[in-house]
Design a protein around this motif. Structure first.
Motif, PDB file in Angstrom:
ATOM      1  N   GLY A  39       0.779  -1.462  -0.103  1.00 10.43           N
ATOM      2  CA  GLY A  39       0.145  -0.079  -0.210  1.00 10.43           C
ATOM      3  C   GLY A  39       0.820   1.347  -0.039  1.00 10.43           C
ATOM      4  O   GLY A  39       0.327   2.371   0.078  1.00 10.43           O
ATOM      5  N   SER A  40       2.300   1.110  -0.219  1.00  7.07           N
ATOM      6  CA  SER A  40       3.026   2.404  -0.146  1.00  7.07           C
ATOM      7  C   SER A  40       2.592   3.234  -1.354  1.00  7.07           C
ATOM      8  O   SER A  40       2.342   2.688  -2.310  1.00  7.07           O
ATOM      9  CB  SER A  40       4.483   1.862  -0.192  1.00  7.07           C
ATOM     10  OG  SER A  40       4.834   1.295  -1.240  1.00  7.07           O
ATOM     11  N   GLY A  41       3.308   4.280  -1.407  1.00  4.12           N
ATOM     12  CA  GLY A  41       3.018   5.407  -2.447  1.00  4.12           C
ATOM     13  C   GLY A  41       3.784   4.802  -3.772  1.00  4.12           C
ATOM     14  O   GLY A  41       3.126   4.763  -4.637  1.00  4.12           O
ATOM     15  N   ILE A  42       5.085   4.402  -3.594  1.00  2.00           N
ATOM     16  CA  ILE A  42       5.553   3.691  -4.733  1.00  2.00           C
ATOM     17  C   ILE A  42       4.960   2.577  -5.326  1.00  2.00           C
ATOM     18  O   ILE A  42       4.877   2.394  -6.563  1.00  2.00           O
ATOM     19  CB  ILE A  42       7.300   3.387  -4.543  1.00  2.00           C
ATOM     20  CG1 ILE A  42       7.950   2.992  -5.655  1.00  2.00           C
ATOM     21  CG2 ILE A  42       7.260   2.325  -3.397  1.00  2.00           C
ATOM     22  CD1 ILE A  42       8.088   4.001  -6.652  1.00  2.00           C
ATOM     23  N   ARG A  43       4.141   1.944  -4.170  1.00  2.00           N
ATOM     24  CA  ARG A  43       3.495   0.575  -4.830  1.00  2.00           C
ATOM     25  C   ARG A  43       2.335   1.019  -5.900  1.00  2.00           C
ATOM     26  O   ARG A  43       1.803   0.473  -6.791  1.00  2.00           O
ATOM     27  CB  ARG A  43       2.817  -0.265  -3.597  1.00  2.00           C
ATOM     28  CG  ARG A  43       2.092  -1.271  -3.873  1.00  2.00           C
ATOM     29  CD  ARG A  43       2.900  -2.616  -4.495  1.00  2.00           C
ATOM     30  NE  ARG A  43       1.588  -3.241  -5.432  1.00  2.00           N
ATOM     31  CZ  ARG A  43       1.910  -4.539  -5.667  1.00  2.00           C
ATOM     32  NH1 ARG A  43       3.173  -5.156  -5.642  1.00  2.00           N
ATOM     33  NH2 ARG A  43       1.048  -5.520  -6.431  1.00  2.00           N
ATOM     34  N   GLN A  44       1.452   2.015  -5.249  1.00  2.00           N
ATOM     35  CA  GLN A  44       0.494   2.722  -6.031  1.00  2.00           C
ATOM     36  C   GLN A  44       0.735   3.203  -7.359  1.00  2.00           C
ATOM     37  O   GLN A  44       0.016   3.010  -8.324  1.00  2.00           O
ATOM     38  CB  GLN A  44      -0.175   3.865  -5.048  1.00  2.00           C
ATOM     39  CG  GLN A  44      -0.814   3.372  -3.858  1.00  2.00           C
ATOM     40  CD  GLN A  44      -1.242   4.783  -2.997  1.00  2.00           C
ATOM     41  OE1 GLN A  44      -1.642   5.561  -3.500  1.00  2.00           O
ATOM     42  NE2 GLN A  44      -1.084   4.241  -1.784  1.00  2.00           N
ATOM     43  N   LEU A  45       2.188   3.783  -7.540  1.00  2.00           N
ATOM     44  CA  LEU A  45       2.432   4.309  -8.700  1.00  2.00           C
ATOM     45  C   LEU A  45       3.042   3.338  -9.650  1.00  2.00           C
ATOM     46  O   LEU A  45       2.399   3.483 -10.848  1.00  2.00           O
ATOM     47  CB  LEU A  45       3.723   5.070  -8.362  1.00  2.00           C
ATOM     48  CG  LEU A  45       4.471   5.669  -9.640  1.00  2.00           C
ATOM     49  CD1 LEU A  45       3.677   6.463 -10.506  1.00  2.00           C
ATOM     50  CD2 LEU A  45       5.946   6.309  -9.216  1.00  2.00           C
ATOM     51  N   LEU A  46       3.623   2.211  -9.296  1.00  2.00           N
ATOM     52  CA  LEU A  46       3.860   1.045 -10.045  1.00  2.00           C
ATOM     53  C   LEU A  46       2.525   0.274 -10.697  1.00  2.00           C
ATOM     54  O   LEU A  46       2.442   0.027 -11.811  1.00  2.00           O
ATOM     55  CB  LEU A  46       4.751  -0.035  -9.498  1.00  2.00           C
ATOM     56  CG  LEU A  46       6.206   0.576  -9.343  1.00  2.00           C
ATOM     57  CD1 LEU A  46       6.959  -0.369  -8.268  1.00  2.00           C
ATOM     58  CD2 LEU A  46       6.987   0.603 -10.647  1.00  2.00           C
ATOM     59  N   GLU A  47       1.481   0.277  -9.688  1.00  2.00           N
ATOM     60  CA  GLU A  47       0.237  -0.242 -10.092  1.00  2.00           C
ATOM     61  C   GLU A  47      -0.373   0.603 -11.307  1.00  2.00           C
ATOM     62  O   GLU A  47      -0.936  -0.168 -12.234  1.00  2.00           O
ATOM     63  CB  GLU A  47      -0.558  -0.443  -9.101  1.00  2.00           C
ATOM     64  CG  GLU A  47      -0.189  -1.665  -8.088  1.00  2.00           C
ATOM     65  CD  GLU A  47      -1.067  -1.645  -6.658  1.00  2.00           C
ATOM     66  OE1 GLU A  47      -1.965  -0.973  -6.716  1.00  2.00           O
ATOM     67  OE2 GLU A  47      -1.063  -2.613  -5.916  1.00  2.00           O
ATOM     68  N   ALA A  48      -0.349   1.774 -10.814  1.00  2.00           N
ATOM     69  CA  ALA A  48      -1.018   2.475 -12.057  1.00  2.00           C
ATOM     70  C   ALA A  48      -0.221   2.638 -13.073  1.00  2.00           C
ATOM     71  O   ALA A  48      -0.710   2.542 -14.477  1.00  2.00           O
ATOM     72  CB  ALA A  48      -1.050   4.251 -11.460  1.00  2.00           C
ATOM     73  N   TRP A  49       1.177   2.597 -13.061  1.00  2.00           N
ATOM     74  CA  TRP A  49       2.007   2.608 -14.424  1.00  2.00           C
ATOM     75  C   TRP A  49       1.762   1.315 -15.108  1.00  2.00           C
ATOM     76  O   TRP A  49       1.747   1.363 -16.344  1.00  2.00           O
ATOM     77  CB  TRP A  49       3.558   2.818 -13.893  1.00  2.00           C
ATOM     78  CG  TRP A  49       4.434   2.513 -15.258  1.00  2.00           C
ATOM     79  CD1 TRP A  49       5.289   1.500 -15.077  1.00  2.00           C
ATOM     80  CD2 TRP A  49       4.824   3.664 -16.265  1.00  2.00           C
ATOM     81  NE1 TRP A  49       6.226   1.639 -16.314  1.00  2.00           N
ATOM     82  CE2 TRP A  49       5.766   3.045 -17.006  1.00  2.00           C
ATOM     83  CE3 TRP A  49       4.109   4.656 -16.654  1.00  2.00           C
ATOM     84  CZ2 TRP A  49       6.423   3.851 -18.121  1.00  2.00           C
ATOM     85  CZ3 TRP A  49       4.414   5.332 -17.847  1.00  2.00           C
ATOM     86  CH2 TRP A  49       5.591   4.624 -18.450  1.00  2.00           C
ATOM     87  N   TYR A  50       1.681   0.257 -14.407  1.00  2.00           N
ATOM     88  CA  TYR A  50       1.300  -1.043 -15.162  1.00  2.00           C
ATOM     89  C   TYR A  50       0.012  -0.984 -15.924  1.00  2.00           C
ATOM     90  O   TYR A  50      -0.134  -1.582 -16.937  1.00  2.00           O
ATOM     91  CB  TYR A  50       1.527  -2.195 -13.879  1.00  2.00           C
ATOM     92  CG  TYR A  50       1.150  -3.643 -14.569  1.00  2.00           C
ATOM     93  CD1 TYR A  50       2.004  -4.149 -15.465  1.00  2.00           C
ATOM     94  CD2 TYR A  50       0.403  -4.411 -14.000  1.00  2.00           C
ATOM     95  CE1 TYR A  50       1.772  -5.402 -15.766  1.00  2.00           C
ATOM     96  CE2 TYR A  50       0.177  -5.628 -14.444  1.00  2.00           C
ATOM     97  CZ  TYR A  50       0.915  -6.302 -15.574  1.00  2.00           C
ATOM     98  OH  TYR A  50       0.697  -7.335 -15.837  1.00  2.00           O
TER      99      TYR A  50
END
Ligand SMILES: [Fe+2]
Length: 493
Positions: A442-453
């Motif tokens: 649930g970290s910020g970088i996790r959210q970013l990678l999910e959105a990028w994917y």
């Protein structure tokens, strides 16, 4: 009672704060406040920030080594003797800021052991510490466990004393190729991919009496003779030094496996930052933990851990200065979609040498052009590839992880890239990458990678540290603003 840990006076000063329930409230590096890379001293900025966590609380201060023990070694080695009092090392003004309380001291290698074991997920472990030098010890192996009341217990099983040091050997080789020892060892490691280890045997036999026991023939603390491999190519020296270093580490790990009670490995000390050598650890241990900041820079945490005494609730390495607000997922994606690099300065700063997503310069890793673009900003040697940051569940589609490494959440190991032609910017000369895997946390970088994917089908970004050239990583928003102005590149918060 709260516990403040400090490490300073040698290199990479830092502070950590642990609460009375074992919560890690703060951990940071002095350099990020003073803007002096590898600052050996604490400064007002970090002391004030650390002290803000203990307002209205009782607290103790703990230091990461025993100055008098270090002085004995310095005396025996004929070296200048450093201050015997921690208050002298810290300085009167900063001591006053810390409330002028007594400062407890701990043995250096035990501090490394505690920084590792008490942040690890294990209830017992075999702890291996390999660094350049503590007070006397340069290598140590410990049994570590928790007693009935939950207090960490340590029993030293074996140690190697000064000057028999793997870290000092590697630092001497760093100096031999014209790099700064105790600083640029990571560059030597990167150079190894470009050379052939053709001097490894000569290096081992000329410098060591016995590899098994790490017995050095000479004291490498005072450097190498100028004539040592004077005609050799620097890249070949780097490759050879890496092989010798790995051989020595493997000897220590074999010994640890033999004499340690636990099959869990906790590994600490500056040598644990050698992510190339770390690929070999899985040959000896199935379950491993390396605290993300295993060198002296992270030892303030070890000192605080010894003060607290019990298991620390480790969550992640985002423990420093906080730039408040939600992680700027949309803003980052917008820039990346325009094929631009983008800086992120959001949330709490990383504790440790790696940018893990909160103080990162990010880019689309696909294609061949991006490496040159990032290099325009970073201007760094080709020996230092940029790293991939990837959704953890996709790592095996892109990388062959070394034995024993299911993930690499803190960029502590190299992995072979399966598609080097498609992602040349994140692959080193030898086909490997310093991969960071991001779990579903649930970290910020996790959210970013999910959105990028979701947007691109690519679960990976190029990630490098956000820093102005010659400076430490960006710490607060004003550093980010300076970065933006200097490089004309957006840094979003
Ligand atoms: Fe150390």
């Amino acid at each position: 009672m709260m516990y403040i840990g400090i490490s300073c006076g040698f290199h990479d000063a830092g502070m950590s704060v642990v609460s009375d329930t074992g919560k890690l409230l703060f951990a940071g590096h002095s350099e990020r406040y003073s803007k002096q890379k590898h600052d050996a001293n604490l400064c007002e900025g970090i002391v004030k920030e650390a002290m803000s966590y203990v307002i209205n609380s009782n607290y103790e201060v703990h230091y990461y080594e025993k100055p008098w023990l270090k002085a004995i070694r310095q005396f025996r080695a004929g070296q200048p003797i450093g201050p015997l009092s921690v208050k002298k090392i810290v300085g009167p003004e900063l001591c006053e800021l810390m409330g002028d309380v007594p400062i407890h001291t701990h043995v250096h290698h035990k501090t490394h052991a505690a920084a590792g074991f008490q942040t690890s997920p294990f209830e017992d472990a075999t702890v291996v510490v390999i660094d350049a030098i503590g007070e006397m010890d340069c290598i140590s192996i410990w049994d570590a466990w928790y007693d009935d009341k939950g207090y960490a217990r340590y029993k030293k099983l074996w140690s190697k004393k000064y000057p028999n040091s793997i870290g000092m050997f590697y630092s001497a080789m760093t100096q031999r190729v014209g790099l700064r020892p105790m600083d640029e060892e990571y560059i030597l490691m990167g150079m190894a991919a470009y050379g052939k280890p053709k001097y490894a045997q000569r290096m081992a036999s000329q410098l060591f009496d016995n590899l098994e026991n790490v017995d050095l023939r000479h004291n490498l603390h005072i450097g190498l003779e100028e004539s040592f491999l004077d005609k050799a190519d620097d890249m070949d020296i780097a490759a050879s030094a890496q092989i010798v270093c790995e051989t020595l580490i493997e000897k220590v790990m074999m010994r640890a496996k033999r004499i340690g009670r636990s099959s869990n490995l906790v590994y600490g000390g500056g040598v644990a930052l050698n992510c190339l050598a770390n690929r070999l650890l899985g040959k000896y241990f199935h379950d491993m933990w390396i605290m993300p900041n295993p060198g002296d820079a992270g030892n303030s945490l070890g000192a605080a851990a010894l003060g607290y005494g019990k298991k620390i609730h480790w969550q992640n390495a985002f423990l420093g200065t906080n730039i408040k607000g939600p992680y700027p997922v949309k803003e980052v994606i917008k820039e990346l979609t325009k094929k631009k690099m983008v800086g992120v300065a959001s949330g709490r700063a990383e504790f440790g040498p790696r940018a893990l997503g909160n103080r990162s310069l990010l880019a689309d890793p696909r294609g061949s052009e991006i490496k040159d673009k990032v290099n325009e900003i970073k201007r760094r040697q080709k020996f230092r590839p940029f790293a991939p940051i990837i959704l953890e569940e996709h790592v095996h589609e892109y990388f062959n992880m070394p034995r024993g490494w299911r993930d690499s959440r803190y960029m502590q190991v190299i992995a072979t890239c399966k598609h080097p032609d498609l992602y040349p910017a994140i692959v080193h000369h030898d086909g490997t990458s310093r991969v960071q895997t991001v779990p579903k946390d649930g970290s910020g970088i996790r959210q970013l990678l999910e959105a990028w994917y979701d947007k691109t089908g690519c679960p990976m970004l190029l990630n490098t540290s956000l820093n102005i050239r010659g400076e430490p990583m960006v710490n607060d928003r004003s550093d980010a603003d300076r970065f933006e102005k200097l490089y004309n590149l957006k840094v979003v918060s």
